[in-house]
Motif scaffolding. Sequence first.
Motif, PDB file in Angstrom:
ATOM      1  N   PHE A 129       0.829  -1.212   0.000  1.00 16.91           N
ATOM      2  CA  PHE A 129       0.000   0.000   0.000  1.00 16.91           C
ATOM      3  C   PHE A 129       0.864   1.263   0.000  1.00 16.91           C
ATOM      4  CE2 PHE A 129      -2.163   3.470   2.131  1.00 16.91           C
ATOM      5  CZ  PHE A 129      -3.328   3.550   1.395  1.00 16.91           C
ATOM      6  N   ARG A 143       3.084   1.548  -3.189  1.00 26.12           N
ATOM      7  CA  ARG A 143       2.272   1.725  -4.382  1.00 26.12           C
ATOM      8  C   ARG A 143       1.659   3.131  -4.455  1.00 26.12           C
ATOM      9  NH1 ARG A 143      -0.202  -2.192  -7.602  1.00 26.12           N
ATOM     10  NH2 ARG A 143      -0.872  -1.092  -9.451  1.00 26.12           N
ATOM     11  N   TRP A 144       1.121   3.594  -3.342  1.00 24.46           N
ATOM     12  CA  TRP A 144       0.325   4.823  -3.386  1.00 24.46           C
ATOM     13  C   TRP A 144       1.033   6.032  -2.786  1.00 24.46           C
ATOM     14  CZ3 TRP A 144      -2.742   3.347  -6.846  1.00 24.46           C
ATOM     15  CH2 TRP A 144      -3.290   2.069  -6.843  1.00 24.46           C
ATOM     16  N   PRO A 190       4.807   7.630  -5.067  1.00 24.37           N
ATOM     17  CA  PRO A 190       4.710   8.628  -6.145  1.00 24.37           C
ATOM     18  C   PRO A 190       4.561  10.054  -5.602  1.00 24.37           C
ATOM     19  CG  PRO A 190       3.268   6.772  -6.592  1.00 24.37           C
ATOM     20  CD  PRO A 190       3.748   6.611  -5.184  1.00 24.37           C
ATOM     21  N   VAL A 191       3.949  10.166  -4.427  1.00 22.98           N
ATOM     22  CA  VAL A 191       3.793  11.497  -3.815  1.00 22.98           C
ATOM     23  C   VAL A 191       5.120  11.940  -3.203  1.00 22.98           C
ATOM     24  CG1 VAL A 191       2.561  12.830  -2.055  1.00 22.98           C
ATOM     25  CG2 VAL A 191       1.367  11.043  -3.332  1.00 22.98           C
ATOM     26  N   LEU A 244      -3.455  14.433  -2.073  1.00 19.32           N
ATOM     27  CA  LEU A 244      -3.941  13.285  -2.830  1.00 19.32           C
ATOM     28  C   LEU A 244      -2.812  12.317  -3.063  1.00 19.32           C
ATOM     29  CD1 LEU A 244      -6.279  14.858  -5.508  1.00 19.32           C
ATOM     30  CD2 LEU A 244      -6.930  13.491  -3.541  1.00 19.32           C
ATOM     31  N   GLU A 245      -3.169  11.033  -3.094  1.00 17.26           N
ATOM     32  CA  GLU A 245      -2.127  10.041  -3.338  1.00 17.26           C
ATOM     33  C   GLU A 245      -1.800   9.995  -4.829  1.00 17.26           C
ATOM     34  OE1 GLU A 245      -4.316   6.827  -1.829  1.00 17.26           O
ATOM     35  OE2 GLU A 245      -5.366   6.453  -3.677  1.00 17.26           O
ATOM     36  N   GLY A 246      -0.622   9.467  -5.128  1.00 18.67           N
ATOM     37  CA  GLY A 246      -0.237   9.314  -6.528  1.00 18.67           C
ATOM     38  C   GLY A 246      -0.477   7.899  -6.981  1.00 18.67           C
ATOM     39  N   GLY A 247       0.005   7.592  -8.180  1.00 17.86           N
ATOM     40  CA  GLY A 247      -0.093   6.238  -8.699  1.00 17.86           C
ATOM     41  C   GLY A 247      -1.488   5.897  -9.174  1.00 17.86           C
TER      42      GLY A 247
END
Lengths: 418, 213
Positions: free
Chosen positions: A261, A264-265, A268-269, B40-43
């Motif tokens: 989790f 993956r999410w 990127p941030v 906000l989350e990415g991906g």
Amino acid sequence: MSEIVKRAQEELDKRYNRLVALNASSLCTRCGLCADSCHFYLANGDPEVAPAAKTERVRSVYRRQHDWLSRLFPNFTGARELTEDELDAWVDIAFRYCTMCERCTVNCPMGVDTPVVMGAARGTLTAIGKAPEILVQLADAEIARAESIDIFKDMLKEQIGFLEEELREETGDPEASIPMEKEGSEILYVALSGAHTILPAAKIFHRAGVDWTLSFFEASNYAVFLGDMKRAKAIAQRIIDEATRLQVSEVVITECGHAVFSYRWSTPVWFGELPFRIRSLIEVIHDYVRDGRIQLDQTANPDPITFHDSCNLSRKSGLAEQPRAVLESAAADFREMTPNREKAFCCGAGSGLVAVEEWRDTRLAAGRPKAEQIRNTGARVVVTSCDNCRHQLGDLGEHYGLEIEVKNLAEVTARALC
Amino acid sequence: MNHETLLEFVLYDLQLVALTIFVLLYAIKIRQLLMLPLPLEGGAADQETSTGRAVAVSYASILSPLAMESTRRHWRRWAVFAAYHIGILVAITATFTIPFTPGLMTQSVRRVAATAIALGLVAGFVKIYWRLTLPELRSISQPDDFFGLTILQVWFAIAIPAVLLNHPGWLVVYFVMTALLLVYVPVSKISHYIYWFFSRYLFGRRYGRRGVL
């Protein structure tokens, strides 16, 4: 106002972003429909641990600061001042009686995102030193390991050497290996401590003919449980740096719900666009089976098998179908629990609860809905793609007399390799 | 001020002032919310997903009691929720149709509208009863929950004769009550519905991107 309360208030304010504001607003109508979607409430029927009641403790403090009516008439709206006693109560509601599983969120007609509110509470408690000590120690150990990796390298290579011998024996291939620090590999595989997350995956990679290398680091990221994103980013940084240095095409995270989790999410941030993609091992195994890179023999797993959906993987990451597709090929008698996929019950020990030994009774009680689900399937083997769930399901098996074996997907797949 | 002037004042001027305050208060609240950073989350999921579809599913869930385990299991609560909110919707709509499209308010329309509001009133009593008796509801209920329910009950009770009879006396009381509500609602927890639009959008977006919905 004491110093600690003042600091806590500052930390809460720091976390007051649009998501927290929305979920701490009057979005929650206090309808109570969420109550029996929560495994903690189902375990003991205490209304104080129902999701709306838990979040209300935190929301009421935010309301006192930000809601117009609550500023003027706090007693009328139930708004509260932050106190040290209140913070102590938050330790229980945020760390002990909430596994951030989001089951209440998918069952809330308003879409209240409980983990957003609980995350703010956890982050605040961590910042003021009230988080469970074991979680802080584990997160710090992950960072310390990166800082002194050279000390660990030789030791780890030696241990992997033993596993390599086992791999050669089991595959019958004297050339089979568990490579480390191999530049330009297709895959950097990030496992956990424990042979069960390394050896079965190594067999699958070997059979699929994949060019891979094993990471020096573990996939777990305990800072995520603490709501401490600065520390969580530092822990993730180790893998990102290693993958960048080795110039791999893909980072594959082992069967670990919160790790998949967060990588993956959240990465990127934290890190922007990366020169490699990040996937879960279950996606990779699924693709190997689908594309015929590995063939499986169902008769290798003849016992009735059921699958437990990790909240982080199925509900929060949409990885519900891939393991099922693999199990349909790898097991002779696959049975579903009800409810399943994004509607599944939490194992009862997520978000770090499994690591806090003094709360063992709480998590075993909270696992009752899951234990009943398992019993109803009549399965002898429970497969799960999360090590946290694996640990808890094993304990539930003993506690509720389920007579089950708990395995991960790679173990079942490796056993079925033709 | 005679009766006719008073009625005209509450039907038009008072409503306009109250509506202006209502809009202004919401504008300030929404602006305050939107000024905050949105983490906000990415991906995005590898599998094919449609965030737009997921957002639509998220919004539509309110109309489908079978979509969620909670509303499926507690279908009575969903039915009461539906009756209550239909009553509110009809009572609000009537505050526009009575002054602006009186021709629409035929006797049969009035009867249907009054029935819907009456059902809302009954649903309101059930909601109050549940809030007082169900432990999981009682433990989280605050005085403003009961106040909000009570003033809407009063509003429903006034709306029924006002809509049905079209009597000036009832209409004055109904529209004065509506004006008071228009000012109170944005600052109270009754304003939950405005946040619902944001919340369901973010829910659909998040689960759509992740390939869950």
